[in-house]
Write a protein that holds these residues in place. Sequence first.
Motif, PDB file in Angstrom:
ATOM      1  N   SER A 298     -19.504  44.705  19.917  1.00  0.00           N
ATOM      2  CA  SER A 298     -18.522  44.942  18.744  1.00  0.00           C
ATOM      3  C   SER A 298     -17.648  46.087  18.971  1.00  0.00           C
ATOM      4  CB  SER A 298     -19.374  45.121  17.354  1.00  0.00           C
ATOM      5  OG  SER A 298     -20.300  46.265  17.653  1.00  0.00           O
ATOM      6  N   LYS A 299     -17.978  46.932  19.830  1.00  0.00           N
ATOM      7  CA  LYS A 299     -17.270  48.395  20.105  1.00  0.00           C
ATOM      8  C   LYS A 299     -16.528  48.148  21.274  1.00  0.00           C
ATOM      9  CE  LYS A 299     -21.169  51.110  18.659  1.00  0.00           C
ATOM     10  NZ  LYS A 299     -22.117  52.106  18.932  1.00  0.00           N
ATOM     11  N   ILE A 300     -16.532  47.015  21.938  1.00  0.00           N
ATOM     12  CA  ILE A 300     -15.439  46.916  23.229  1.00  0.00           C
ATOM     13  C   ILE A 300     -14.534  45.847  23.170  1.00  0.00           C
ATOM     14  CG2 ILE A 300     -15.621  46.423  25.771  1.00  0.00           C
ATOM     15  CD1 ILE A 300     -17.070  49.002  24.779  1.00  0.00           C
ATOM     16  N   SER A 301     -13.247  46.081  23.373  1.00  0.00           N
ATOM     17  CA  SER A 301     -12.213  45.263  23.479  1.00  0.00           C
ATOM     18  C   SER A 301     -12.355  44.224  24.389  1.00  0.00           C
ATOM     19  CB  SER A 301     -10.942  45.644  23.435  1.00  0.00           C
ATOM     20  OG  SER A 301      -9.765  44.835  23.442  1.00  0.00           O
ATOM     21  N   VAL A 302     -12.282  42.735  24.218  1.00  0.00           N
ATOM     22  CA  VAL A 302     -12.473  41.700  24.856  1.00  0.00           C
ATOM     23  C   VAL A 302     -11.249  40.762  24.881  1.00  0.00           C
ATOM     24  CG1 VAL A 302     -14.023  39.741  25.696  1.00  0.00           C
ATOM     25  CG2 VAL A 302     -15.037  42.020  24.600  1.00  0.00           C
ATOM     26  N   PRO A 303     -10.710  40.457  26.093  1.00  0.00           N
ATOM     27  CA  PRO A 303      -9.717  39.480  25.937  1.00  0.00           C
ATOM     28  C   PRO A 303      -9.889  38.134  25.280  1.00  0.00           C
ATOM     29  CG  PRO A 303      -9.888  40.451  28.248  1.00  0.00           C
ATOM     30  CD  PRO A 303     -11.117  40.730  27.412  1.00  0.00           C
ATOM     31  N   PHE A 326     -24.004  36.779  17.242  1.00  0.00           N
ATOM     32  CA  PHE A 326     -23.035  36.870  18.270  1.00  0.00           C
ATOM     33  C   PHE A 326     -21.742  36.144  17.865  1.00  0.00           C
ATOM     34  CE2 PHE A 326     -26.363  37.998  20.874  1.00  0.00           C
ATOM     35  CZ  PHE A 326     -26.139  39.182  21.431  1.00  0.00           C
ATOM     36  N   LEU A 327     -21.805  35.108  17.457  1.00  0.00           N
ATOM     37  CA  LEU A 327     -20.780  34.274  16.886  1.00  0.00           C
ATOM     38  C   LEU A 327     -19.953  35.255  15.647  1.00  0.00           C
ATOM     39  CD1 LEU A 327     -21.897  30.655  16.347  1.00  0.00           C
ATOM     40  CD2 LEU A 327     -20.494  31.486  18.023  1.00  0.00           C
ATOM     41  N   ARG A 328     -20.779  35.808  15.099  1.00  0.00           N
ATOM     42  CA  ARG A 328     -20.014  36.579  13.758  1.00  0.00           C
ATOM     43  C   ARG A 328     -19.639  37.849  14.583  1.00  0.00           C
ATOM     44  NH1 ARG A 328     -23.526  40.425   9.576  1.00  0.00           N
ATOM     45  NH2 ARG A 328     -21.728  41.224   8.212  1.00  0.00           N
ATOM     46  N   VAL A 329     -20.149  38.652  15.611  1.00  0.00           N
ATOM     47  CA  VAL A 329     -19.434  39.794  16.306  1.00  0.00           C
ATOM     48  C   VAL A 329     -18.010  39.204  16.776  1.00  0.00           C
ATOM     49  CG1 VAL A 329     -19.816  41.010  18.198  1.00  0.00           C
ATOM     50  CG2 VAL A 329     -21.788  40.779  16.815  1.00  0.00           C
ATOM     51  N   LEU A 330     -18.041  38.147  17.394  1.00  0.00           N
ATOM     52  CA  LEU A 330     -16.893  37.817  18.121  1.00  0.00           C
ATOM     53  C   LEU A 330     -15.504  37.265  17.284  1.00  0.00           C
ATOM     54  CD1 LEU A 330     -18.233  35.704  21.067  1.00  0.00           C
ATOM     55  CD2 LEU A 330     -17.148  37.902  21.472  1.00  0.00           C
ATOM     56  N   GLU A 332     -15.527  38.580  14.069  1.00  0.00           N
ATOM     57  CA  GLU A 332     -14.841  39.922  13.629  1.00  0.00           C
ATOM     58  C   GLU A 332     -13.852  40.672  14.223  1.00  0.00           C
ATOM     59  OE1 GLU A 332     -15.483  41.016  10.874  1.00  0.00           O
ATOM     60  OE2 GLU A 332     -17.443  40.398  10.006  1.00  0.00           O
ATOM     61  N   LYS A 333     -13.587  40.405  15.528  1.00  0.00           N
ATOM     62  CA  LYS A 333     -12.533  40.694  16.346  1.00  0.00           C
ATOM     63  C   LYS A 333     -11.159  40.157  15.900  1.00  0.00           C
ATOM     64  CE  LYS A 333     -15.416  41.894  20.440  1.00  0.00           C
ATOM     65  NZ  LYS A 333     -15.047  43.242  20.240  1.00  0.00           N
ATOM     66  N   ARG A 334     -11.174  39.049  15.024  1.00  0.00           N
ATOM     67  CA  ARG A 334      -9.782  38.655  14.260  1.00  0.00           C
ATOM     68  C   ARG A 334      -8.910  38.198  15.382  1.00  0.00           C
ATOM     69  NH1 ARG A 334      -9.136  41.535   8.883  1.00  0.00           N
ATOM     70  NH2 ARG A 334     -11.075  42.416   8.470  1.00  0.00           N
ATOM     71  N   TYR A 335      -9.443  37.261  16.309  1.00  0.00           N
ATOM     72  CA  TYR A 335      -8.712  36.757  17.383  1.00  0.00           C
ATOM     73  C   TYR A 335      -7.843  35.644  16.750  1.00  0.00           C
ATOM     74  CZ  TYR A 335     -11.596  38.866  20.984  1.00  0.00           C
ATOM     75  OH  TYR A 335     -12.246  39.784  21.583  1.00  0.00           O
ATOM     76  N   ALA A 336      -6.690  35.176  17.316  1.00  0.00           N
ATOM     77  CA  ALA A 336      -5.933  34.138  17.007  1.00  0.00           C
ATOM     78  C   ALA A 336      -6.438  33.064  17.732  1.00  0.00           C
ATOM     79  CB  ALA A 336      -4.296  34.406  17.365  1.00  0.00           C
ATOM     80  N   GLN A 365     -24.262  34.616   6.686  1.00  0.00           N
ATOM     81  CA  GLN A 365     -23.191  35.654   7.120  1.00  0.00           C
ATOM     82  C   GLN A 365     -21.991  35.337   8.249  1.00  0.00           C
ATOM     83  OE1 GLN A 365     -25.682  38.725   8.480  1.00  0.00           O
ATOM     84  NE2 GLN A 365     -25.877  39.606   6.420  1.00  0.00           N
ATOM     85  N   CYS A 366     -22.506  34.570   9.252  1.00  0.00           N
ATOM     86  CA  CYS A 366     -21.421  34.193  10.192  1.00  0.00           C
ATOM     87  C   CYS A 366     -20.572  32.935   9.476  1.00  0.00           C
ATOM     88  CB  CYS A 366     -22.407  33.474  11.118  1.00  0.00           C
ATOM     89  SG  CYS A 366     -21.249  32.713  12.717  1.00  0.00           S
ATOM     90  N   LEU A 367     -21.140  32.146   8.627  1.00  0.00           N
ATOM     91  CA  LEU A 367     -20.354  31.265   7.943  1.00  0.00           C
ATOM     92  C   LEU A 367     -19.118  31.928   6.893  1.00  0.00           C
ATOM     93  CD1 LEU A 367     -19.284  28.300   7.305  1.00  0.00           C
ATOM     94  CD2 LEU A 367     -21.415  28.349   5.840  1.00  0.00           C
ATOM     95  N   LEU A 368     -19.685  33.003   6.376  1.00  0.00           N
ATOM     96  CA  LEU A 368     -18.817  33.961   5.287  1.00  0.00           C
ATOM     97  C   LEU A 368     -17.730  34.439   6.115  1.00  0.00           C
ATOM     98  CD1 LEU A 368     -17.916  35.216   2.975  1.00  0.00           C
ATOM     99  CD2 LEU A 368     -19.804  36.978   3.330  1.00  0.00           C
ATOM    100  N   THR A 369     -18.106  34.958   7.398  1.00  0.00           N
ATOM    101  CA  THR A 369     -16.978  35.529   8.374  1.00  0.00           C
ATOM    102  C   THR A 369     -15.948  34.554   8.757  1.00  0.00           C
ATOM    103  OG1 THR A 369     -18.552  37.217   9.270  1.00  0.00           O
ATOM    104  CG2 THR A 369     -16.611  36.758  10.746  1.00  0.00           C
ATOM    105  N   LEU A 370     -16.190  33.316   9.070  1.00  0.00           N
ATOM    106  CA  LEU A 370     -15.536  32.237   9.352  1.00  0.00           C
ATOM    107  C   LEU A 370     -14.615  32.000   8.514  1.00  0.00           C
ATOM    108  CD1 LEU A 370     -14.498  30.016  11.488  1.00  0.00           C
ATOM    109  CD2 LEU A 370     -16.124  28.428  10.328  1.00  0.00           C
ATOM    110  N   ALA A 371     -15.185  31.844   7.196  1.00  0.00           N
ATOM    111  CA  ALA A 371     -14.210  31.582   5.892  1.00  0.00           C
ATOM    112  C   ALA A 371     -13.291  32.731   5.456  1.00  0.00           C
ATOM    113  CB  ALA A 371     -15.227  31.096   4.755  1.00  0.00           C
TER     114      ALA A 371
END
Length: 430
Positions: A298-303, A326-330, A332-336, A365-371
């Motif tokens: 969560s702390k590291i920027s990933v392409p 891990f789905l939730r962590v990724l 949360e990075k708010r990618y397009a 929690q992961c489903l909420l993040t997706l929504a």
Amino acid sequence: MGKIKLEKKFHSKNLGGQIEEHESSTVQPKLYSKPPKKKKSEDKDESIDDGLSKKILSEARLQQRELAENEAPLATHNLMKKKKGKDPVDDSDDDSENESENENEVYEPVVVDEGEDKLFNKFLNPSSQPTRTLADIIMEKIKEKETEIGTNVGTEGVQGFDARVENLFKSVGEVLNKYRSGKLPKAFKAIPNLGDRWEEALFLTEPETWSAAAVFQGTRIFASNLKSDQAQTFYNLVLLPRIRDDIAEYKRLNFHLYQAIKKSLFKPAAFFKGFLLPLLESGTCSLREAVIIGSVLSKISVPVLHSSAALLRIAEMDYSGANSLFLRVLLEKRYALPYRVIDALVAHFCNFSMDKRELPVLFHQCLLTLAQRYKEDLSPEQKQHLFILMQNQSHPKITPEIRRELANSKCRGDDDMAVEPPSLEPLSVG
């Protein structure tokens, strides 16, 4: 006269054989450059200095925070001095970053709720293969490689390292076993340059006996100098087993190993293929492991391309609680994200519409993040499927928030269209 003294001093270093040829090219300009030329170069590089200064300041602030956390004194370099006679020590690289780290620094233990942990463990894979030791894994890898080479060569067979070279790498392993801080052996830094023999040289150093500080330094060197597929091998055979063993034994992760995970993300493709995905595919990732490793990610920027591929792969795996974390962590990075990835995620959740098992909080929690992040990228049909999912799989506090997010948002391709949620009555199964 000053110039002559400098030449003599530099000449003495060459006689000692402790500095490599490429280092001399970086030293000579500083020794022989004249003040007027320095001013000109500084004037020309003003635009570069601004960008470099920001990076230097950010690294300095990071190191300052680490130093504030590390109150214990630094370890001495007596061991490295004793080993100089057996194996030359490379004085060329600046290891001040390592010297500023405390060998005893560890992160606070992760507090795990017992009830959630029991529910989490219900989704672990009981039929997973027993974990082999790191030495077994590396030896098997080397034997396979030798067999392949021997088949291609024919009767000539495969010759190992010279006895002197083997003793050299074994002595390197002895240094790394007790390594805390300071300069690293030159032979250790030369391993990435050995081509196809680097795995064999790595095995001779006995990576399973390295200290935590040596694991960090090894990850830093190999992540920078190995190709992506080779770094993937190192992450899978050395870093991942060591991380899991440390968490299992101490219920927390050593500071140096935590830093090693961060360094491994320097090659994100190798990290996902050699570290994260094998961890999840094993089906035995514990909640504690998932929380600790997820905090690093969560702390590291990933392409975005690497993260999208990882999301797609995790969504298609057999489910475990760690997958949701891990789905939730990724997410949360708010990618397009591409629609293909979003469709795979929706299908991942909808597969549990008729599942009678109680799902962990991480799932909701992961489903909420997706929504929250991608509600406007969902089609009306996908939202309807998610509403049906929540009729059978619900959480008293999280599910109402998910329903609100989906109901009060636009749909993919329609600016004004909203989806009316169905009734809250659970669906009949069977």
